[in-house]
Design an enzyme around this catalytic site. Structure first.
Site, mmCIF file in Angstrom:
data_model
loop_
_atom_site.group_PDB
_atom_site.id
_atom_site.type_symbol
_atom_site.label_atom_id
_atom_site.label_comp_id
_atom_site.label_asym_id
_atom_site.label_seq_id
_atom_site.Cartn_x
_atom_site.Cartn_y
_atom_site.Cartn_z
ATOM 1 N N LYS A 58 0.841 -1.203 0.000
ATOM 2 C CA LYS A 58 0.000 0.000 0.000
ATOM 3 C C LYS A 58 0.875 1.251 0.000
ATOM 4 C CE LYS A 58 -3.858 -2.492 1.994
ATOM 5 N NZ LYS A 58 -4.602 -2.934 3.183
ATOM 6 N N GLN A 102 -4.407 -1.300 9.377
ATOM 7 C CA GLN A 102 -4.351 -2.640 8.774
ATOM 8 C C GLN A 102 -5.016 -3.654 9.711
ATOM 9 O OE1 GLN A 102 -3.173 -3.418 5.650
ATOM 10 N NE2 GLN A 102 -4.025 -5.438 6.067
ATOM 11 N N ASP A 125 -10.340 3.838 3.872
ATOM 12 C CA ASP A 125 -10.526 2.383 3.772
ATOM 13 C C ASP A 125 -11.989 2.013 4.048
ATOM 14 O OD1 ASP A 125 -9.396 -0.101 3.220
ATOM 15 O OD2 ASP A 125 -8.933 -0.535 5.317
#
Ligand code: NAP
Length: 287
Positions: A58, A102, A125
């Site tokens: 990422k 994450q 996200d």
């Protein structure tokens, strides 16, 4: 006689390249208009090898798009309170335009509390309850990246959604649930299945569109796939194996995503694109 692959492959890698190129264009315009380099914070707690790899990928894509990756790595012993405090600080930092936490985060951290500490305008996200609520209602929101990436793939391949019958297997807050909402908003009729669903095979057999988001290797069997169905495999299990029996399903489906090279690259590309959009909104740059 050898069987032939009848399905056309939905090439997530190729579409992701185009999405990333589009994001890089947005970043260039943001820099020109504001003089600011957009920043994406990736927060990794612990050292789960898959999570280490994902956050590295990422950050790499972030850099390639011309943005500034900000790496935050914390020990597995971090408490929920400490993590929430760090995310709140990133939320107040004007040089950070997107925050990615994450997952999975190590036990006993309260993952939901960590997600909720992300300000909705930086939730690139799409993990907060506010983003999910907005997604369900069809309001502007950063969608959860995996289902949002899947929607892009379905549109790219002109899969008819209006009136189609979709079966989503898996109801997690980051995948199955937002996926079902996005499909409903696109006027599909959706059945959302999970571990308590009765006679799953019969439901899947009726589907025009199958979305597998279970986390069990080759769980969706070939003879559950209706002839001509569209099969999207979001699963990613050890050994690069998806949640669908790919070889068998590909003989019956009209379109199918491979693993790897299908949903995975679209997830990251969507994250990067949404970060560019978040920066544009925060810096009041119209794209
Ligand atoms: P998760 O939180 O573990 O959710 C799995 C879902 O599958 C749950 O809703 C569970 O039902 C359901 N399920 C489990 N066993 C089942 C069964 N026998 N029959 C029907 N449903 C069953 O997983 P997730 O985070 O959504 O991830 C799902 C998969 O997608 C994993 O392979 C993951 O690696 C992959 N993934 C890929 C990406 C990507 O970028 N490619 C991103 C995220 C996730 P219950 O709710 O009843 O427990």
């Amino acid at each position: 006689m050898a069987t032939e692959l009848s399905a056309k492959i939905m090439d997530g890698r190729a579409l992701a390249q185009r999405v990333l190129a589009g994001a890089a264009g947005k970043v260039a315009r943001i820099k020109e208009a504001s003089g600011v380099v957009p920043g994406l914070a990736t927060v990794l707690v612990g050292s789960d090898p898959a999570s280490v790899t994902y956050t590295r990928m990422k950050r790499k894509r972030c850099e390639e798009a011309g943005m500034r990756p900000v790496r935050v790595e914390l020990p597995a012993t971090t408490s929920t309170e400490e993590l929430v405090g760090i995310i709140a600080d990133l939320g107040r930092d004007a040089s950070i335009h997107g925050i990615l936490v994450q997952h999975p985060v190590p036990q006993p951290i309260d993952k939901r509390a960590a997600f909720e500490a992300i300000p909705v305008e930086k939730d690139v996200d799409g993990v907060t309850s506010a983003s999910l609520g907005r997604t369900i209602l069809g309001m502007p929101a950063f969608g959860s990246c995996t289902p949002a990436g899947i929607m892009r793939l379905l549109r790219e391949y002109h899969v008819p959604l209006d009136g189609a019958y979709a079966v989503v297997v898996g109801r997690s807050p980051i995948l199955g649930r937002p996926m079902a909402s996005m499909l409903i908003n696109a006027h599909a009729t959706v059945t959302l299945c999970h571990s308590r669903t009765r006679d799953l095979a019969a439901l899947v057999r009726g589907a025009d569109i199958i979305i597998a988001a279970v986390g069990k290797p080759e769980f969706i069997e070939a003879d559950w796939v209706k002839q001509g169905a569209v099969v999207v495999d979001a699963g990613y299990n050890p050994g690069n194996v998806g949640d669908v029996d790919f070889a068998g399903a590909a003989e019956r489906a009209s379109l199918i995503t491979p693993v790897p090279g299908g949903v995975g690259p679209m997830t990251i590309a969507t994250l990067i694109d949404q970060t560019a959009d978040a920066a544009a909104q925060q810096l009041r740059v119209s794209l």
